[in-house]
Design a protein around this motif. Structure first.
Motif, short mmCIF file in Angstrom:
data_model
loop_
_atom_site.label_atom_id
_atom_site.label_comp_id
_atom_site.label_asym_id
_atom_site.label_seq_id
_atom_site.Cartn_x
_atom_site.Cartn_y
_atom_site.Cartn_z
N ARG A 37 0.84 -1.19 0.00
CA ARG A 37 0.00 0.00 0.00
C ARG A 37 0.87 1.24 0.00
NH1 ARG A 37 -2.56 -0.37 6.14
NH2 ARG A 37 -0.65 0.18 7.29
N ARG A 38 0.29 2.33 -0.51
CA ARG A 38 0.98 3.60 -0.51
C ARG A 38 0.07 4.64 0.14
NH1 ARG A 38 1.72 4.97 -5.83
NH2 ARG A 38 0.04 6.50 -5.73
N PRO A 39 0.31 4.92 1.42
CA PRO A 39 -0.46 5.97 2.09
C PRO A 39 -0.17 7.33 1.45
CG PRO A 39 0.67 4.56 3.67
CD PRO A 39 1.26 4.26 2.32
N PRO A 40 -1.04 8.31 1.64
CA PRO A 40 -0.82 9.63 1.03
C PRO A 40 0.53 10.22 1.43
CG PRO A 40 -3.02 9.47 1.96
CD PRO A 40 -2.30 8.24 2.39
N GLY A 41 1.30 10.64 0.45
CA GLY A 41 2.55 11.32 0.71
C GLY A 41 3.70 10.44 1.17
N THR A 42 3.54 9.13 1.10
CA THR A 42 4.62 8.26 1.56
C THR A 42 4.96 7.22 0.50
OG1 THR A 42 3.19 6.59 2.59
CG2 THR A 42 3.76 8.51 3.92
N GLU A 43 5.95 6.42 0.81
CA GLU A 43 6.39 5.39 -0.12
C GLU A 43 5.50 4.16 -0.02
OE1 GLU A 43 9.14 7.78 -1.58
OE2 GLU A 43 8.99 5.68 -2.23
N ARG A 44 5.56 3.33 -1.05
CA ARG A 44 4.85 2.07 -1.03
C ARG A 44 5.43 1.17 0.05
NH1 ARG A 44 3.53 -0.50 -6.87
NH2 ARG A 44 3.32 1.77 -7.18
N GLU A 45 4.57 0.49 0.79
CA GLU A 45 5.02 -0.35 1.89
C GLU A 45 4.37 -1.72 1.86
OE1 GLU A 45 3.82 2.09 5.20
OE2 GLU A 45 1.87 1.08 5.36
N PHE A 46 5.06 -2.68 2.43
CA PHE A 46 4.60 -4.04 2.49
C PHE A 46 3.42 -4.17 3.45
CE2 PHE A 46 4.80 -8.57 2.42
CZ PHE A 46 4.62 -9.00 3.72
N VAL A 47 2.43 -4.99 3.06
CA VAL A 47 1.28 -5.26 3.92
C VAL A 47 1.25 -6.74 4.29
CG1 VAL A 47 -1.24 -5.28 4.07
CG2 VAL A 47 -0.08 -3.37 2.94
N ALA A 48 1.22 -7.61 3.29
CA ALA A 48 1.11 -9.05 3.54
C ALA A 48 1.50 -9.82 2.30
CB ALA A 48 -0.31 -9.41 3.96
N ALA A 49 1.87 -11.09 2.52
CA ALA A 49 2.20 -11.95 1.38
C ALA A 49 1.95 -13.40 1.76
CB ALA A 49 3.66 -11.76 0.96
N LEU A 50 1.72 -14.22 0.74
CA LEU A 50 1.60 -15.65 1.00
C LEU A 50 2.17 -16.43 -0.17
CD1 LEU A 50 -2.09 -16.92 0.68
CD2 LEU A 50 -1.13 -15.00 -0.57
N GLU A 51 2.72 -17.59 0.15
CA GLU A 51 3.34 -18.38 -0.89
C GLU A 51 2.29 -19.19 -1.64
OE1 GLU A 51 3.52 -21.94 -0.26
OE2 GLU A 51 2.32 -21.44 1.50
N TRP A 52 2.72 -19.98 -2.60
CA TRP A 52 1.80 -20.52 -3.60
C TRP A 52 0.68 -21.39 -3.01
CZ3 TRP A 52 0.86 -25.65 -4.48
CH2 TRP A 52 1.70 -26.56 -3.83
N SER A 53 0.96 -22.13 -1.94
CA SER A 53 -0.05 -23.02 -1.38
C SER A 53 -1.02 -22.30 -0.46
CB SER A 53 0.62 -24.15 -0.61
OG SER A 53 1.17 -23.66 0.60
N GLY A 54 -0.63 -21.10 -0.03
CA GLY A 54 -1.45 -20.36 0.92
C GLY A 54 -1.20 -20.74 2.36
N ARG A 55 -0.32 -21.69 2.60
CA ARG A 55 -0.10 -22.14 3.98
C ARG A 55 0.83 -21.22 4.75
NH1 ARG A 55 -0.25 -27.44 1.54
NH2 ARG A 55 2.02 -27.39 1.27
N ARG A 56 1.74 -20.58 4.06
CA ARG A 56 2.67 -19.68 4.76
C ARG A 56 2.34 -18.24 4.42
NH1 ARG A 56 8.08 -17.51 3.75
NH2 ARG A 56 8.89 -16.85 5.76
#
Length: 122
Positions: A37-56
């Protein structure tokens, strides 16, 4: 890989919203999927991620316990369920894909969706 994010909108503080990201690819399970996500006036930041199976899954500290990332490989879609939203969650949200394992860095993701705006108002 082409990514199409949707589901953004205006929501009140404490409310919920679900973002979706549809991927145009025949090999969706080859990709780790992330939300940034990129909040107003700031840099893009990590929120969440998951690997291919969805387990991690991996979450940013600021959203852990409030947001849930998931994927439906049969539909080539990744989701971000957002709950207990705060004003500081206001941002343009992007989905992204990479080959290989989970990473938090923007630079590690090759394919990006166009972004969807989430506005949280009090």
């Amino acid at each position: 890989v082409q990514l199409q994010a949707s589901g953004g909108g205006l929501v009140q503080t404490g409310g919920s919203l679900r973002l979706s990201c549809a991927a145009s690819t025949r090999t969706f399970t080859s990709y780790t999927m992330g939300w940034f996500r990129r909040p107003p006036g700031t840099e893009r930041e990590f929120v969440a991620a998951l690997e291919w199976s969805g387990r991690r899954t991996v979450y940013a500290d600021s959203v852990r316990g409030r947001f849930t990332i998931s994927r439906d490989n049969a539909k080539n879609t990744v989701y971000l369920q957002m709950s207990s939203l705060k004003s500081e969650d206001t941002a343009v949200y992007y989905c992204a894909a990479r080959e290989g394992g989970i990473r938090r860095s923007v630079d590690e993701y090759i394919w990006w969706g166009q972004g969807t705006l989430v506005t949280v108002s009090s």
